[in-house]
Scaffold this motif. Structure first.
Motif, PDB file in Angstrom:
ATOM      1  N   SER A  59      -7.633   6.899   4.433  1.00  0.00           N
ATOM      2  CA  SER A  59      -8.145   6.172   5.589  1.00  0.00           C
ATOM      3  C   SER A  59      -8.562   4.770   5.181  1.00  0.00           C
ATOM      4  CB  SER A  59      -9.370   6.891   6.161  1.00  0.00           C
ATOM      5  OG  SER A  59      -9.023   8.192   6.546  1.00  0.00           O
ATOM      6  N   VAL A  60      -8.477   3.847   6.135  1.00  0.00           N
ATOM      7  CA  VAL A  60      -8.880   2.470   5.885  1.00  0.00           C
ATOM      8  C   VAL A  60      -9.915   2.079   6.936  1.00  0.00           C
ATOM      9  CG1 VAL A  60      -8.116   0.072   5.776  1.00  0.00           C
ATOM     10  CG2 VAL A  60      -6.625   1.883   4.923  1.00  0.00           C
ATOM     11  N   ASP A  61     -11.072   1.624   6.456  1.00  0.00           N
ATOM     12  CA  ASP A  61     -12.089   1.075   7.342  1.00  0.00           C
ATOM     13  C   ASP A  61     -11.590  -0.304   7.769  1.00  0.00           C
ATOM     14  OD1 ASP A  61     -14.277  -0.217   8.458  1.00  0.00           O
ATOM     15  OD2 ASP A  61     -15.676   0.418   6.896  1.00  0.00           O
ATOM     16  N   LEU A  62     -11.372  -0.494   9.050  1.00  0.00           N
ATOM     17  CA  LEU A  62     -10.767  -1.742   9.536  1.00  0.00           C
ATOM     18  C   LEU A  62     -11.588  -2.984   9.189  1.00  0.00           C
ATOM     19  CD1 LEU A  62      -9.374  -0.624  13.006  1.00  0.00           C
ATOM     20  CD2 LEU A  62      -8.177  -0.799  10.820  1.00  0.00           C
ATOM     21  N   THR A  73      -2.010   4.452  12.477  1.00  0.00           N
ATOM     22  CA  THR A  73      -3.082   3.701  11.823  1.00  0.00           C
ATOM     23  C   THR A  73      -2.659   2.267  11.509  1.00  0.00           C
ATOM     24  OG1 THR A  73      -2.425   4.529   9.650  1.00  0.00           O
ATOM     25  CG2 THR A  73      -4.128   5.761  10.812  1.00  0.00           C
ATOM     26  N   ALA A  74      -1.381   2.073  11.178  1.00  0.00           N
ATOM     27  CA  ALA A  74      -0.905   0.731  10.833  1.00  0.00           C
ATOM     28  C   ALA A  74      -1.023  -0.225  12.013  1.00  0.00           C
ATOM     29  CB  ALA A  74       0.535   0.788  10.347  1.00  0.00           C
ATOM     30  N   SER A 121       0.847  -1.188   0.000  1.00  0.00           N
ATOM     31  CA  SER A 121       0.000   0.000   0.000  1.00  0.00           C
ATOM     32  C   SER A 121       0.881   1.236   0.000  1.00  0.00           C
ATOM     33  CB  SER A 121      -0.896  -0.018   1.246  1.00  0.00           C
ATOM     34  OG  SER A 121      -1.673   1.153   1.311  1.00  0.00           O
ATOM     35  N   TYR A 128      -5.398  -8.005  11.027  1.00  0.00           N
ATOM     36  CA  TYR A 128      -4.939  -8.791   9.883  1.00  0.00           C
ATOM     37  C   TYR A 128      -4.094  -9.946  10.384  1.00  0.00           C
ATOM     38  CZ  TYR A 128      -2.329 -10.024   5.669  1.00  0.00           C
ATOM     39  OH  TYR A 128      -1.758 -10.708   4.637  1.00  0.00           O
ATOM     40  N   TYR A 158     -10.470  -5.679   6.451  1.00  0.00           N
ATOM     41  CA  TYR A 158      -9.531  -6.775   6.696  1.00  0.00           C
ATOM     42  C   TYR A 158     -10.229  -8.119   6.855  1.00  0.00           C
ATOM     43  CZ  TYR A 158      -5.523  -3.738   6.740  1.00  0.00           C
ATOM     44  OH  TYR A 158      -4.526  -2.873   6.361  1.00  0.00           O
ATOM     45  N   ARG A 160      -3.332  -0.324  14.247  1.00  0.00           N
ATOM     46  CA  ARG A 160      -4.733  -0.790  14.296  1.00  0.00           C
ATOM     47  C   ARG A 160      -5.009  -1.775  13.162  1.00  0.00           C
ATOM     48  NH1 ARG A 160      -5.270   4.663  15.679  1.00  0.00           N
ATOM     49  NH2 ARG A 160      -5.925   5.275  13.591  1.00  0.00           N
ATOM     50  N   GLU A 161      -4.463  -1.497  11.986  1.00  0.00           N
ATOM     51  CA  GLU A 161      -4.662  -2.387  10.847  1.00  0.00           C
ATOM     52  C   GLU A 161      -4.004  -3.744  11.105  1.00  0.00           C
ATOM     53  OE1 GLU A 161      -3.984  -0.644   6.898  1.00  0.00           O
ATOM     54  OE2 GLU A 161      -4.090   1.317   7.889  1.00  0.00           O
ATOM     55  N   GLN A 162      -2.798  -3.720  11.641  1.00  0.00           N
ATOM     56  CA  GLN A 162      -2.070  -4.959  11.905  1.00  0.00           C
ATOM     57  C   GLN A 162      -2.805  -5.833  12.907  1.00  0.00           C
ATOM     58  OE1 GLN A 162       1.923  -4.348  13.331  1.00  0.00           O
ATOM     59  NE2 GLN A 162       2.519  -6.444  12.881  1.00  0.00           N
TER      60      GLN A 162
END
Length: 126
Positions: A63-66, A93-94, A56, A101, A69, A96-98
């Motif tokens: 922004s990414v809607d979690l 933000t990463a 990415s 995932y 994932y 929260r994304e991690q």
């Protein structure tokens, strides 16, 4: 190395390579389930059942809607790399994304480092 294919969308573009894809979403866009499904369908169409890594490019920030994932099959998309020169903003933000995932996840300052990681990761996995 030039991409094998480039696919343009109204929200951005994806560059397809052998074992990884680079996605660049336009600034101030939200990656919601609609955008994610478009990306995932394009990846599935190109890679089929082969394992791959998604990179990415967050140069412009988005922004990414979690919840997106939940749509990812981490057996196929075995890793995600985020590239940004604004590392402080992205790390927030990463993280929260991690957390949502289940595959491998990395944050990089340069595209070259992310690509090297992606290539070696897929070579190990295949």
């Amino acid at each position: 190395m030039p991409p094998l294919k480039i696919q343009e969308f109204d929200f951005g573009r994806i560059e397809f390579y052998d074992s990884y894809a680079i996605g660049k979403i336009k600034s101030n866009r939200v990656v919601d389930t609609t955008v994610a499904r478009s990306v995932l369908n394009a990846l599935k169409e190109h890679y089929g059942k082969r394992k791959m890594v998604y990179i990415s490019d967050r140069e412009f920030g988005h922004s990414v809607d979690l919840s997106v994932y939940k749509l990812i099959d981490s057996r196929k998309m075995v890793a995600i790399a985020i590239v940004s020169s604004n590392k402080e903003e992205v790390i927030n933000t990463a993280g929260r994304e991690q957390a949502v995932y289940s595959g491998s996840f990395g944050v990089f300052n340069t595209m070259d480092s992310a690509v090297s990681w992606a290539q070696s990761f897929v070579e190990e996995e295949v």
